[in-house]
Write a protein that holds these residues in place. Structure first.
Motif, PDB file in Angstrom:
ATOM      1  N   PRO A  20       0.823  -1.212   0.000  1.00  0.00           N
ATOM      2  CA  PRO A  20       0.000   0.000   0.000  1.00  0.00           C
ATOM      3  C   PRO A  20       0.859   1.266   0.000  1.00  0.00           C
ATOM      4  N   HIS A  21       0.380   2.290  -0.704  1.00  0.00           N
ATOM      5  CA  HIS A  21       1.020   3.606  -0.633  1.00  0.00           C
ATOM      6  C   HIS A  21       0.032   4.609  -0.042  1.00  0.00           C
ATOM      7  N   ILE A  22       0.469   5.857   0.074  1.00  0.00           N
ATOM      8  CA  ILE A  22      -0.370   6.838   0.779  1.00  0.00           C
ATOM      9  C   ILE A  22      -1.672   7.136   0.043  1.00  0.00           C
ATOM     10  N   GLY A  23      -1.747   6.822  -1.256  1.00  0.00           N
ATOM     11  CA  GLY A  23      -3.012   6.971  -1.970  1.00  0.00           C
ATOM     12  C   GLY A  23      -4.057   5.989  -1.453  1.00  0.00           C
ATOM     13  N   HIS A  24      -3.644   4.731  -1.234  1.00  0.00           N
ATOM     14  CA  HIS A  24      -4.560   3.746  -0.635  1.00  0.00           C
ATOM     15  C   HIS A  24      -4.964   4.202   0.773  1.00  0.00           C
ATOM     16  N   GLY A 302       5.530  15.219  -6.495  1.00  0.00           N
ATOM     17  CA  GLY A 302       6.368  15.775  -7.549  1.00  0.00           C
ATOM     18  C   GLY A 302       5.619  15.969  -8.847  1.00  0.00           C
ATOM     19  N   GLY A 303       4.301  16.232  -8.747  1.00  0.00           N
ATOM     20  CA  GLY A 303       3.491  16.487  -9.935  1.00  0.00           C
ATOM     21  C   GLY A 303       3.004  15.248 -10.640  1.00  0.00           C
ATOM     22  N   GLU A 304       3.385  14.050 -10.145  1.00  0.00           N
ATOM     23  CA  GLU A 304       2.962  12.799 -10.789  1.00  0.00           C
ATOM     24  C   GLU A 304       2.054  12.000  -9.874  1.00  0.00           C
ATOM     25  N   LYS A 305       1.088  11.285 -10.493  1.00  0.00           N
ATOM     26  CA  LYS A 305       0.260  10.359  -9.726  1.00  0.00           C
ATOM     27  C   LYS A 305       1.165   9.289  -9.115  1.00  0.00           C
ATOM     28  N   MET A 306       0.866   8.934  -7.885  1.00  0.00           N
ATOM     29  CA  MET A 306       1.698   7.961  -7.215  1.00  0.00           C
ATOM     30  C   MET A 306       1.721   6.612  -7.893  1.00  0.00           C
ATOM     31  N   SER A 307       2.895   6.031  -7.980  1.00  0.00           N
ATOM     32  CA  SER A 307       3.044   4.729  -8.636  1.00  0.00           C
ATOM     33  C   SER A 307       4.312   4.086  -8.123  1.00  0.00           C
ATOM     34  N   LYS A 308       4.214   2.800  -7.726  1.00  0.00           N
ATOM     35  CA  LYS A 308       5.416   2.095  -7.285  1.00  0.00           C
ATOM     36  C   LYS A 308       6.393   1.930  -8.446  1.00  0.00           C
ATOM     37  N   SER A 309       5.863   1.695  -9.672  1.00  0.00           N
ATOM     38  CA  SER A 309       6.737   1.467 -10.811  1.00  0.00           C
ATOM     39  C   SER A 309       7.535   2.728 -11.159  1.00  0.00           C
ATOM     40  N   LYS A 310       6.988   3.906 -10.808  1.00  0.00           N
ATOM     41  CA  LYS A 310       7.712   5.153 -11.075  1.00  0.00           C
ATOM     42  C   LYS A 310       8.414   5.675  -9.813  1.00  0.00           C
ATOM     43  N   LEU A 311       8.418   4.871  -8.764  1.00  0.00           N
ATOM     44  CA  LEU A 311       9.119   5.179  -7.517  1.00  0.00           C
ATOM     45  C   LEU A 311       8.596   6.449  -6.843  1.00  0.00           C
ATOM     46  N   THR A 312       7.333   6.766  -7.084  1.00  0.00           N
ATOM     47  CA  THR A 312       6.724   7.899  -6.387  1.00  0.00           C
ATOM     48  C   THR A 312       5.836   7.429  -5.244  1.00  0.00           C
ATOM     49  N   GLY A 313       5.713   6.127  -5.054  1.00  0.00           N
ATOM     50  CA  GLY A 313       4.875   5.605  -3.978  1.00  0.00           C
ATOM     51  C   GLY A 313       5.547   5.795  -2.624  1.00  0.00           C
ATOM     52  N   ILE A 314       4.784   6.243  -1.647  1.00  0.00           N
ATOM     53  CA  ILE A 314       5.294   6.433  -0.284  1.00  0.00           C
ATOM     54  C   ILE A 314       4.434   5.582   0.636  1.00  0.00           C
ATOM     55  N   ALA A 315       5.076   4.765   1.464  1.00  0.00           N
ATOM     56  CA  ALA A 315       4.322   3.919   2.390  1.00  0.00           C
ATOM     57  C   ALA A 315       3.745   4.784   3.514  1.00  0.00           C
ATOM     58  N   PRO A 316       2.475   4.548   3.909  1.00  0.00           N
ATOM     59  CA  PRO A 316       1.890   5.333   5.005  1.00  0.00           C
ATOM     60  C   PRO A 316       2.733   5.330   6.272  1.00  0.00           C
ATOM     61  N   SER A 317       3.389   4.209   6.555  1.00  0.00           N
ATOM     62  CA  SER A 317       4.180   4.124   7.792  1.00  0.00           C
ATOM     63  C   SER A 317       5.361   5.084   7.788  1.00  0.00           C
ATOM     64  N   GLU A 318       5.840   5.488   6.598  1.00  0.00           N
ATOM     65  CA  GLU A 318       6.921   6.468   6.555  1.00  0.00           C
ATOM     66  C   GLU A 318       6.478   7.787   7.183  1.00  0.00           C
ATOM     67  N   ILE A 319       5.175   8.087   7.074  1.00  0.00           N
ATOM     68  CA  ILE A 319       4.619   9.313   7.665  1.00  0.00           C
ATOM     69  C   ILE A 319       4.215   9.074   9.113  1.00  0.00           C
ATOM     70  N   GLN A 340     -10.927  16.464  -5.506  1.00  0.00           N
ATOM     71  CA  GLN A 340      -9.942  17.050  -6.419  1.00  0.00           C
ATOM     72  C   GLN A 340      -8.576  16.416  -6.200  1.00  0.00           C
ATOM     73  N   ASP A 341      -7.686  16.583  -7.197  1.00  0.00           N
ATOM     74  CA  ASP A 341      -6.314  16.130  -7.027  1.00  0.00           C
ATOM     75  C   ASP A 341      -5.637  16.966  -5.942  1.00  0.00           C
ATOM     76  N   GLY A 342      -4.659  16.374  -5.284  1.00  0.00           N
ATOM     77  CA  GLY A 342      -3.905  17.109  -4.270  1.00  0.00           C
ATOM     78  C   GLY A 342      -2.449  16.705  -4.290  1.00  0.00           C
ATOM     79  N   SER A 343      -1.581  17.645  -3.979  1.00  0.00           N
ATOM     80  CA  SER A 343      -0.142  17.362  -3.971  1.00  0.00           C
ATOM     81  C   SER A 343       0.339  17.123  -2.545  1.00  0.00           C
ATOM     82  N   PHE A 344       1.210  16.144  -2.409  1.00  0.00           N
ATOM     83  CA  PHE A 344       1.811  15.863  -1.112  1.00  0.00           C
ATOM     84  C   PHE A 344       3.252  16.343  -1.104  1.00  0.00           C
ATOM     85  N   SER A 345       3.639  16.992  -0.010  1.00  0.00           N
ATOM     86  CA  SER A 345       5.064  17.265   0.213  1.00  0.00           C
ATOM     87  C   SER A 345       5.338  17.172   1.702  1.00  0.00           C
ATOM     88  N   TRP A 346       6.535  16.734   2.024  1.00  0.00           N
ATOM     89  CA  TRP A 346       6.926  16.633   3.428  1.00  0.00           C
ATOM     90  C   TRP A 346       6.932  18.014   4.077  1.00  0.00           C
TER      91      TRP A 346
END
Length: 525
Positions: A20-24, A302-319, A340-346
């Motif tokens: 799972p990533h933060i989108g899930h 980073g402006g892209e939809k989250m995807s593990k294949s594109k290495l933009t996926g972040i695990a919820p536990s990291e947060i 609506q779409d939303g951007s995530f940044s630390w």
């Protein structure tokens, strides 16, 4: 909605082929918050989540890992998907897996019914298929490949080559439901929300619908068709049925009648399955369509939809390992307009945590409790005569509570939190203006001091109730510190639609020391 009415709400059924990533997590906490709100409002609430475990992608992943498909999905669900619910403090009522007998048996009951009614027929099929999407791709999602895939047709979502499949399949007569679906969208304008999603669905259906292939015959990891076991049911239509099989379709008519129909919250990329194919299947089976389908936007990194294949996926536990689950829930549900779409940044997460949670809500709670301990020996004082300033706070609390409930009815959790946060800001301003520390130095102002601190404590009582569906852990700590359980009962038992009524916290209640609800975090990822 009237208190006591059935409120059945679902997450999408997740495909556990990856972690799972933060989108899930975003979808899960949104649905959990809506369910908690309705449950605490006295509605007959049921929240469902689960995993979609059939299909070609799962079969290939299992083979690549040298295990059976069932062993593979068991490992994924137990190691990644069950723990997600604990990580994010999700209080779901049920978790369905499409490999469970209760699902598989009743999916066959459903399709036999459609077959007997003449809505399914055999035919030949040739189309480009994306294994990643588990979907025959429409023209709009087929693009020419570049680089190593030059000269090939690739999936617009996965950027991987599509496979040309030629099979004998069974088809569902989706084309027959165009007019009935358009009438549904017209007569029930809230069936698909938000408006942008509704407009997309109406436009799509208005262009005409093609019959839908609902079986595969080239592999066997799926639910066999009851009248032709050489075919398994197409993974997507198998998955959609989880929403009815989980609440007793085909096995427990009483439970089914109590719960169904449901509200579905889905990502916008799977909107058509839920707003077009699913209601058409239900119509064909003679069942009620869902109460509504709400499509939320994508989380962008980073402006892209989250995807593990594109290495933009972040695990919820990291947060959550840094900020905690309440901050995760608050941030994603308040920072993004739901739908609506939303951007995530630390950086944004860290700034909001500090400003709104630590300095805003957390500091309000800490100093109110501390002043009651210092000036009234830890006993909530009685209020004296209310001034216009005090009455303005009471009116604001009532207005915020009503506004938040109305926003939740519209599935706008972000607006509900914004309404509730007006109480936080108003009380912080009220403390600054009234200067209880100055009042405490003047014995003649003792009654005024009591009124000010009662107002703050009662405001915190309302905040604890209103924010408990969003941040269950910190509000439970605050409830304990307010000593409210003795006089009012458990926090989760407080009727949420009554939260704005002033004067519920009894004077004389003994407060307890409160550790910071949102401790300062010196360094973030």
């Amino acid at each position: 909605m009237p208190a006591g009415e059935s409120f059945y709400i679902t997450t999408p059924i997740y495909y556990p082929s990856d972690v799972p990533h933060i989108g899930h997590g975003y979808t899960s906490v949104a649905v959990d918050t809506l369910a908690r709100w309705h449950r605490q409002s006295g509605d007959d609430t049921w929240m469902l989540t689960g995993t979609d475990e059939h299909g070609q992608k799962m079969l290939r992943a299992a083979a690549a890992n040298g295990v059976t498909p069932q062993e593979w999905v068991d490992k994924l669900v137990s190691e990644s998907w069950f723990p997600l619910l604990t990580t994010l403090d999700v209080a779901n009522d049920d978790f369905i897996r499409t490999t469970q007998e209760r699902h598989e048996t009743n999916v066959q009951v459903f399709f036999q019914k459609l077959y007997d009614a003449g809505y399914i027929y055999a035919g030949e099929y040739e189309a480009l298929y994306c294994v990643g999407c588990e979907e025959f791709k429409p023209e709009s999602e087929i693009v020419d490949g570049t680089g190593p895939f030059e000269g090939l047709k690739v999936c617009a979502i996965h950027s991987k080559p599509l496979e040309l499949l030629q099979e004998k399949n069974y088809f569902f007569k989706l084309s027959e439901f165009q007019d009935r679906l358009l009438e549904l969208y017209k007569t029930e304008p809230d069936f698909v929300r938000p408006d942008s999603a509704r407009n997309e669905v109406v436009s799509f259906v208005s262009q005409g619908l093609k019959d839908l292939s609902i079986s595969r015959s080239t592999f066997d990891w799926g639910i066999p068709l009851p009248w032709d076991t050489s075919h398994v049911i197409y993974v997507w239509v198998d998955a959609l049925l989880n929403y009815v099989t989980a609440v007793g379709y085909g096995s427990d008519e009483t439970a089914f009648e109590r719960r169904w129909p449901a509200y579905h919250v889905v990502g916008k990329d799977i909107l058509r399955f839920h707003a077009v194919i699913w209601p058409a299947m239900l119509m064909a089976a003679g069942l009620e369509v869902p109460k509504g389908v709400f499509a939320h936007g994508w989380l962008l990194v980073g402006g892209e939809k989250m995807s593990k294949s594109k290495l933009t996926g972040i695990a919820p536990s990291e947060i959550t390992d840094v900020f905690g689950s309440d901050a995760y829930r608050f941030y994603f549900l308040s920072a993004i307009a739901f739908g609506q779409d939303g951007s995530f940044s630390w950086e944004d997460l860290s700034a909001r945590y500090q400003a709104e949670l630590a300095n805003g809500f957390g500091n309000l709670a800490s100093r109110t409790i501390a002043m009651i301990e210092r000036y009234f020996d830890g006993v909530v004082p009685s209020a004296g005569e209310y001034t216009a300033q005090d009455l303005a706070i009471q009116q604001l609390v009532a207005k915020a509570a009503a506004g938040a409930d109305s926003a939740v009815e519209r599935f706008r959790i972000d607006e509900a939190i914004a309404d509730v946060w007006t109480i936080v800001d108003a009380l912080n301003g009220y403390i600054t203006e009234n200067e209880p520390w100055a009042l405490a130095k003047d014995e003649e102002q003792r009654e005024r001091l009591g009124t000010v601190l009662y107002t703050c404590a009662e405001g915190l009582r309302a905040l604890a109730v209103l924010l408990s569906p969003v941040m269950p852990q910190s509000t439970a700590k605050l409830w304990g510190a307010l000593g409210a359980e003795g006089g009012l009962g458990a926090l989760t038992a407080q009727p949420l639609r009554d939260a704005g009524r002033w004067g519920q916290l009894p004077a004389g209640t003994v407060v307890q020391a409160l550790a910071p609800l949102f401790p300062r975090i010196e360094a973030t990822a």
